[in-house]
Design a protein around this motif. Structure first.
Motif, PDB file in Angstrom:
ATOM      1  N   UNK A  54       0.831  -1.205   0.000  1.00 51.63           N
ATOM      2  CA  UNK A  54       0.000   0.000   0.000  1.00 51.63           C
ATOM      3  C   UNK A  54       0.862   1.249   0.000  1.00 51.63           C
ATOM      4  N   UNK A  55       1.859   1.306   0.877  1.00 53.81           N
ATOM      5  CA  UNK A  55       2.710   2.491   0.964  1.00 53.81           C
ATOM      6  C   UNK A  55       3.503   2.687  -0.323  1.00 53.81           C
ATOM      7  N   UNK A  56       3.939   1.598  -0.929  1.00 53.92           N
ATOM      8  CA  UNK A  56       4.648   1.714  -2.210  1.00 53.92           C
ATOM      9  C   UNK A  56       3.732   2.302  -3.278  1.00 53.92           C
ATOM     10  N   UNK A  57       2.444   1.935  -3.229  1.00 50.41           N
ATOM     11  CA  UNK A  57       1.495   2.482  -4.215  1.00 50.41           C
ATOM     12  C   UNK A  57       1.299   3.979  -4.037  1.00 50.41           C
ATOM     13  N   UNK A  58       1.646   4.513  -2.847  1.00 55.40           N
ATOM     14  CA  UNK A  58       1.585   5.946  -2.608  1.00 55.40           C
ATOM     15  C   UNK A  58       2.832   6.668  -3.120  1.00 55.40           C
ATOM     16  N   UNK A  59       3.785   5.933  -3.697  1.00 56.08           N
ATOM     17  CA  UNK A  59       4.993   6.537  -4.222  1.00 56.08           C
ATOM     18  C   UNK A  59       6.163   6.522  -3.258  1.00 56.08           C
ATOM     19  N   UNK A  60       6.042   5.769  -2.160  1.00 60.50           N
ATOM     20  CA  UNK A  60       7.109   5.716  -1.169  1.00 60.50           C
ATOM     21  C   UNK A  60       8.107   4.606  -1.507  1.00 60.50           C
ATOM     22  N   UNK A  61       9.333   4.776  -1.022  1.00 60.77           N
ATOM     23  CA  UNK A  61      10.336   3.710  -1.085  1.00 60.77           C
ATOM     24  C   UNK A  61      10.160   2.869   0.172  1.00 60.77           C
ATOM     25  N   UNK A  62       9.981   1.557  -0.017  1.00 58.65           N
ATOM     26  CA  UNK A  62       9.556   0.695   1.088  1.00 58.65           C
ATOM     27  C   UNK A  62      10.417  -0.567   1.148  1.00 58.65           C
ATOM     28  N   UNK A  63      10.782  -0.945   2.367  1.00 58.15           N
ATOM     29  CA  UNK A  63      11.327  -2.279   2.606  1.00 58.15           C
ATOM     30  C   UNK A  63      10.415  -2.991   3.570  1.00 58.15           C
ATOM     31  N   UNK A  64       9.984  -4.186   3.198  1.00 55.48           N
ATOM     32  CA  UNK A  64       9.206  -5.040   4.088  1.00 55.48           C
ATOM     33  C   UNK A  64      10.082  -6.184   4.567  1.00 55.48           C
ATOM     34  N   UNK A  65      10.169  -6.357   5.877  1.00 54.76           N
ATOM     35  CA  UNK A  65      11.023  -7.404   6.449  1.00 54.76           C
ATOM     36  C   UNK A  65      10.217  -8.280   7.387  1.00 54.76           C
ATOM     37  N   UNK A  66      10.482  -9.573   7.360  1.00 54.56           N
ATOM     38  CA  UNK A  66       9.806 -10.500   8.251  1.00 54.56           C
ATOM     39  C   UNK A  66      10.734 -11.677   8.523  1.00 54.56           C
ATOM     40  N   UNK A  67      10.623 -12.246   9.719  1.00 58.28           N
ATOM     41  CA  UNK A  67      11.486 -13.360  10.098  1.00 58.28           C
ATOM     42  C   UNK A  67      11.097 -14.653   9.371  1.00 58.28           C
ATOM     43  N   UNK A  68       9.879 -14.698   8.840  1.00 54.34           N
ATOM     44  CA  UNK A  68       9.378 -15.899   8.187  1.00 54.34           C
ATOM     45  C   UNK A  68       9.678 -15.891   6.694  1.00 54.34           C
ATOM     46  N   UNK A  69      10.508 -16.808   6.194  1.00 62.26           N
ATOM     47  CA  UNK A  69      10.745 -16.877   4.749  1.00 62.26           C
ATOM     48  C   UNK A  69       9.462 -17.113   3.963  1.00 62.26           C
ATOM     49  N   UNK A  70       8.521 -17.869   4.527  1.00 61.62           N
ATOM     50  CA  UNK A  70       7.281 -18.140   3.801  1.00 61.62           C
ATOM     51  C   UNK A  70       6.419 -16.897   3.688  1.00 61.62           C
ATOM     52  N   UNK A  71       6.419 -16.048   4.718  1.00 64.39           N
ATOM     53  CA  UNK A  71       5.693 -14.777   4.616  1.00 64.39           C
ATOM     54  C   UNK A  71       6.290 -13.927   3.491  1.00 64.39           C
ATOM     55  N   UNK A  72       7.619 -13.841   3.445  1.00 67.87           N
ATOM     56  CA  UNK A  72       8.269 -13.032   2.411  1.00 67.87           C
ATOM     57  C   UNK A  72       8.036 -13.629   1.034  1.00 67.87           C
ATOM     58  N   UNK A  73       8.042 -14.943   0.918  1.00 62.75           N
ATOM     59  CA  UNK A  73       7.746 -15.580  -0.367  1.00 62.75           C
ATOM     60  C   UNK A  73       6.353 -15.190  -0.848  1.00 62.75           C
ATOM     61  N   UNK A  74       5.398 -15.181   0.064  1.00 60.15           N
ATOM     62  CA  UNK A  74       4.034 -14.814  -0.311  1.00 60.15           C
ATOM     63  C   UNK A  74       3.942 -13.336  -0.688  1.00 60.15           C
ATOM     64  N   UNK A  75       4.666 -12.484   0.048  1.00 57.70           N
ATOM     65  CA  UNK A  75       4.663 -11.056  -0.290  1.00 57.70           C
ATOM     66  C   UNK A  75       5.244 -10.831  -1.682  1.00 57.70           C
ATOM     67  N   UNK A  76       6.359 -11.480  -1.958  1.00 63.31           N
ATOM     68  CA  UNK A  76       7.000 -11.310  -3.261  1.00 63.31           C
ATOM     69  C   UNK A  76       6.124 -11.863  -4.382  1.00 63.31           C
ATOM     70  N   UNK A  77       5.456 -12.992  -4.124  1.00 61.03           N
ATOM     71  CA  UNK A  77       4.580 -13.574  -5.137  1.00 61.03           C
ATOM     72  C   UNK A  77       3.373 -12.684  -5.410  1.00 61.03           C
ATOM     73  N   UNK A  78       2.866 -12.028  -4.367  1.00 58.22           N
ATOM     74  CA  UNK A  78       1.666 -11.197  -4.519  1.00 58.22           C
ATOM     75  C   UNK A  78       1.965  -9.846  -5.155  1.00 58.22           C
TER      76      UNK A  78
END
Length: 235
Positions: A54-78
């Motif tokens: 959402x924040x990236x869609x507002x034109x912001x530079x964003x890093x999303x970090x999570x300890x779960x590789x599966x969460x990050x895999x889902x974020x990247x896939x989505x």
């Protein structure tokens, strides 16, 4: 009946009405970012990346970090990894490397309460403060778990989910025992209830005063408490 554990990333998306939640939170985050002129944000414990995207869609530079590789895999896939949006597998108590000064950082969804102990929460506070430039800001969202009475489980949600293996019910409940609270998750396939899976999560009941102390000790110069995204007083 043998019960198997649920992988949290498998039910995370289905537990939340994301369009409704993000629409309700948008005014707060718009004001929050505008208050410090934020053009970049670190989303700590980002889960499947809904806020970061959402924040990236507002034109912001964003890093999303999570300890779960599966969460990050889902974020990247989505949401992919377009210019200005990146994903990292990292615990919220780990320092950002290489050091980078974000304008803002946030940790939402009661994620800090999932820490194994208060020492981890203290390190997470220091990590967030260290990742934000001077004059930037940090937003932390936590449920006031002390509001829950001690005793039996309070069942909060029951959602029907269409899954690869078929239709299922996802049930979520919470209860508190002293300074800890617990989340109970149950995933029950409608056609095969005997294959039900469960997960039990422990939450730390963090108090406002100790959180303020942790962030001030980490270098925060001001701490404000709010009882809701709309700014009502914290009780």
């Amino acid at each position: 009946m043998e019960e198997k554990s649920i992988e949290l990333s498998d039910v995370f998306e289905d537990l939340v009405d994301w369009p409704k939640r993000l629409a309700g939170e948008e005014p707060f985050f718009r004001r929050f970012f505008e208050s410090v002129g934020a053009g970049s944000v670190l989303d700590v414990a980002c889960g499947t990346g809904q806020h970061a995207a959402l924040f990236h869609s507002w034109g912001m530079r964003v890093e999303g970090a999570d300890i779960s590789p599966r969460m990050i895999e889902r974020a990247r896939a989505s949401f992919g990894e377009p210019d200005g949006l990146r994903w990292a597998v990292r615990g919220y108590d780990e320092p950002v490397r290489p050091p980078e000064a974000f304008d803002a950082a946030l940790c939402v969804g009661n994620s800090l309460a999932l820490a194994p102990d208060r020492a981890t929460v203290r390190r997470a506070a220091a990590s967030m403060v260290g990742a934000v430039r001077k004059g930037g800001a940090i937003a932390v969202h936590l449920l006031n778990l002390w509001r829950f009475p001690e005793g039996p489980v309070l069942w909060q949600k029951c959602r029907r989910s269409s899954r690869p293996e078929g239709e299922a019910l996802i049930v979520k409940g919470v209860h508190r025992c002293g300074p800890h609270a617990y989340v109970e998750l149950l995933l029950a396939p409608i056609a095969a209830p005997e294959s039900m899976r469960t997960t039990h999560l422990t939450l730390i009941c963090l108090e406002a005063a100790e959180l303020e102390e942790m962030f001030r000790e980490s270098g925060a110069t001001a701490v404000e408490l709010s009882g809701h995204y709309d700014g009502r007083p914290y009780e």
